[in-house]
Design an enzyme around this catalytic site. Sequence first.
Site, mmCIF file in Angstrom:
data_model
loop_
_atom_site.group_PDB
_atom_site.id
_atom_site.type_symbol
_atom_site.label_atom_id
_atom_site.label_comp_id
_atom_site.label_asym_id
_atom_site.label_seq_id
_atom_site.Cartn_x
_atom_site.Cartn_y
_atom_site.Cartn_z
ATOM 1 N N LYS A 167 0.855 -1.187 0.000
ATOM 2 C CA LYS A 167 0.000 0.000 0.000
ATOM 3 C C LYS A 167 0.893 1.240 0.000
ATOM 4 O O LYS A 167 1.732 1.414 0.880
ATOM 5 C CB LYS A 167 -0.889 -0.007 1.237
ATOM 6 C CG LYS A 167 -1.718 1.263 1.449
ATOM 7 C CD LYS A 167 -2.448 1.223 2.787
ATOM 8 C CE LYS A 167 -3.096 2.556 3.127
ATOM 9 N NZ LYS A 167 -3.731 2.549 4.465
ATOM 10 N N ASP B 155 -2.567 10.444 3.668
ATOM 11 C CA ASP B 155 -3.970 10.049 3.808
ATOM 12 C C ASP B 155 -4.714 11.065 4.663
ATOM 13 O O ASP B 155 -4.638 11.033 5.896
ATOM 14 C CB ASP B 155 -4.068 8.659 4.430
ATOM 15 C CG ASP B 155 -5.514 8.171 4.514
ATOM 16 O OD1 ASP B 155 -6.377 8.776 3.840
ATOM 17 O OD2 ASP B 155 -5.756 7.191 5.241
ATOM 18 N N LYS C 60 -10.225 12.627 8.241
ATOM 19 C CA LYS C 60 -9.730 12.199 9.545
ATOM 20 C C LYS C 60 -9.733 13.369 10.532
ATOM 21 O O LYS C 60 -9.584 14.526 10.127
ATOM 22 C CB LYS C 60 -8.286 11.703 9.415
ATOM 23 C CG LYS C 60 -8.082 10.417 8.648
ATOM 24 C CD LYS C 60 -6.605 10.070 8.597
ATOM 25 C CE LYS C 60 -6.360 8.790 7.841
ATOM 26 N NZ LYS C 60 -6.852 7.587 8.553
ATOM 27 N N ASP D 267 1.626 6.484 5.658
ATOM 28 C CA ASP D 267 0.615 5.524 5.234
ATOM 29 C C ASP D 267 1.052 4.755 3.988
ATOM 30 O O ASP D 267 0.310 3.914 3.494
ATOM 31 C CB ASP D 267 -0.725 6.215 4.994
ATOM 32 C CG ASP D 267 -1.907 5.279 5.223
ATOM 33 O OD1 ASP D 267 -1.741 4.297 5.984
ATOM 34 O OD2 ASP D 267 -2.979 5.509 4.640
ATOM 35 N N GLU E 106 -9.452 3.619 2.150
ATOM 36 C CA GLU E 106 -8.954 3.694 0.774
ATOM 37 C C GLU E 106 -7.880 2.656 0.464
ATOM 38 O O GLU E 106 -7.677 2.276 -0.688
ATOM 39 C CB GLU E 106 -8.401 5.098 0.484
ATOM 40 C CG GLU E 106 -6.965 5.369 0.916
ATOM 41 C CD GLU E 106 -6.752 5.268 2.419
ATOM 42 O OE1 GLU E 106 -5.637 4.911 2.833
ATOM 43 O OE2 GLU E 106 -7.685 5.545 3.195
ATOM 44 N N ARG F 36 -7.630 -0.522 0.979
ATOM 45 C CA ARG F 36 -8.105 -1.766 0.373
ATOM 46 C C ARG F 36 -8.531 -1.560 -1.074
ATOM 47 O O ARG F 36 -8.527 -2.501 -1.865
ATOM 48 C CB ARG F 36 -9.239 -2.345 1.218
ATOM 49 C CG ARG F 36 -10.519 -1.530 1.260
ATOM 50 C CD ARG F 36 -11.406 -1.865 2.438
ATOM 51 N NE ARG F 36 -10.825 -1.386 3.683
ATOM 52 C CZ ARG F 36 -11.351 -1.619 4.888
ATOM 53 N NH1 ARG F 36 -12.472 -2.324 4.996
ATOM 54 N NH2 ARG F 36 -10.767 -1.154 5.974
#
Length: 527
Positions: free
Chosen positions: A289, A294, A301, A312, A373, A375
């Site tokens: 990933k 993010d 968030k 991330d 996001e 996944r």
Amino acid sequence: MTSPAAQHAAPVLPGQVDPPEFALSELLPGAIKGVEVVALPVLPGEDGEPVLLGPGAAELADELGLDLVGAAEAHGLTGATAEVGVVPVPGGTEANPDLRLVLLIGVGAARSTDLRRAGAALARATRDRSAVATSIPTVHLDADDAVEAFVVGTMLGGFVFHWRSTGAEHQPVRRVVLAGPTVTADRAVLERAIALGGAGWRSRLLATVPSNLKNPAWLAEQASAIAAASGLDVDVWDEERLAVDGFGGILAVGAASATPPRLIRLDYTPAGVSARAAKKLPLVVLVGKGITFDSGGLSIKPSASMASMKRDMTGGAVVLATMAALADVDCPVRVVGLVAAAENAISGSALRPGDVITHWGGRTTEVGNTDAEGRLVLGDALAYAVQELEPAVVVDVATLTGAVKVALGQQVGGLFATDDTLADALSGAGERAGEPLWRFPLYAGYEDRLASKIADASNDPGGAGAITAALFLQHFVGDVPWAHLDIASVGDVEKEWHEWTAGPSGFGSRLLLTWLGSAEPVAGIGS
């Protein structure tokens, strides 16, 4: 010896700090010329006896005219792992006039964990020094394993990153000499240890770089530099090619950003293997990933949760660092590394809750939460890997869910696997490397939580978050043996703790290299 990690490193920032260099010597540490510091291991005494000092201590004590055992006891040392006592040596010795300090380092039972932690303690105690010589005890380990553990701990305990106009507050010790008759004379062992530690350093470095520099295109540039230095093949999908080839998840997550997404592919083939013979070797695919920042997207968030989100892309960093070092650990199988890189930002073109995206291969997902996001980008890369590359094994690495952190705390990574042999191999590698994993169930009873009224699945199933995220990904791998490492639990380190420095951890590259550098990494998997 210049480390393999340093040889492969591409410049990141003007202030980038390199790890120490390491050398071997059959001389006792006190006889090494030109070092400022000699470090001696301290082991617990038996049955009430005083502490024991490691190789070279008696000779150095005679030359200095000091009772080093008494000095250890005066410092209150018991031999416990990572204890440190400092003995000044103002005038040096006849053998080494440059010597200024003797460090007494507790090594506990001198097993792998103890020696990694002792190495990290040495690294912190020798910051800003030019050179240190040390012996390593081999009480419960052979010399090769002892060197590996100690070198990795010393490298990572000294990790530094800065972007200061005045330079770094501290520098790691520049040179470490592993000295004495108990140290292996096999330079290949040292090179492997440096490769393992260097991979941890690289993944930590990439995860620490601020996101105003680190974006998907920058990550692709780093991958290209790694490929050139490490003899890998590289391929990069830009946003136009991603659209043509149907990578809907990666494109959707990156749609709001001013810096478009990328899919990065690196290919490794063992040295000396012909193209024809390579086709007969098993193929392992690693998927990382690569969310370079993010924000959560429109499902934004909280500010406190956003502060660390430059890391991330740790899964992608782990894949890049692992690929860079495969040749250094003599990996015997083919490996492809895929990094799905995007920035999850906010703008008028952002992915919205309620949108439906079509992944590579045709599977569809209804977006319930734009902050789930990871996944979405992994689904694309996993589907591509399974359908196009025909792998024997697929392993993905991602800082995926907060739920895994709730379950495990911050010292153990989460493991899901469809194959018990693969799970055992990764768990064993993690224990040896000092990156432990805990296996979770792929519990089919939660499968109904993925249901969507209009798409194949929802990305926001709720409840049992780490398990349902893994179940979501499982649909993209079919029957191929697969493992999912959810490293969100270990993505950040709150304060210095042995070989872990405060900030992004870079967790995962050492365990993957330990597994892939074994004699038969895929033996028995899928059978």
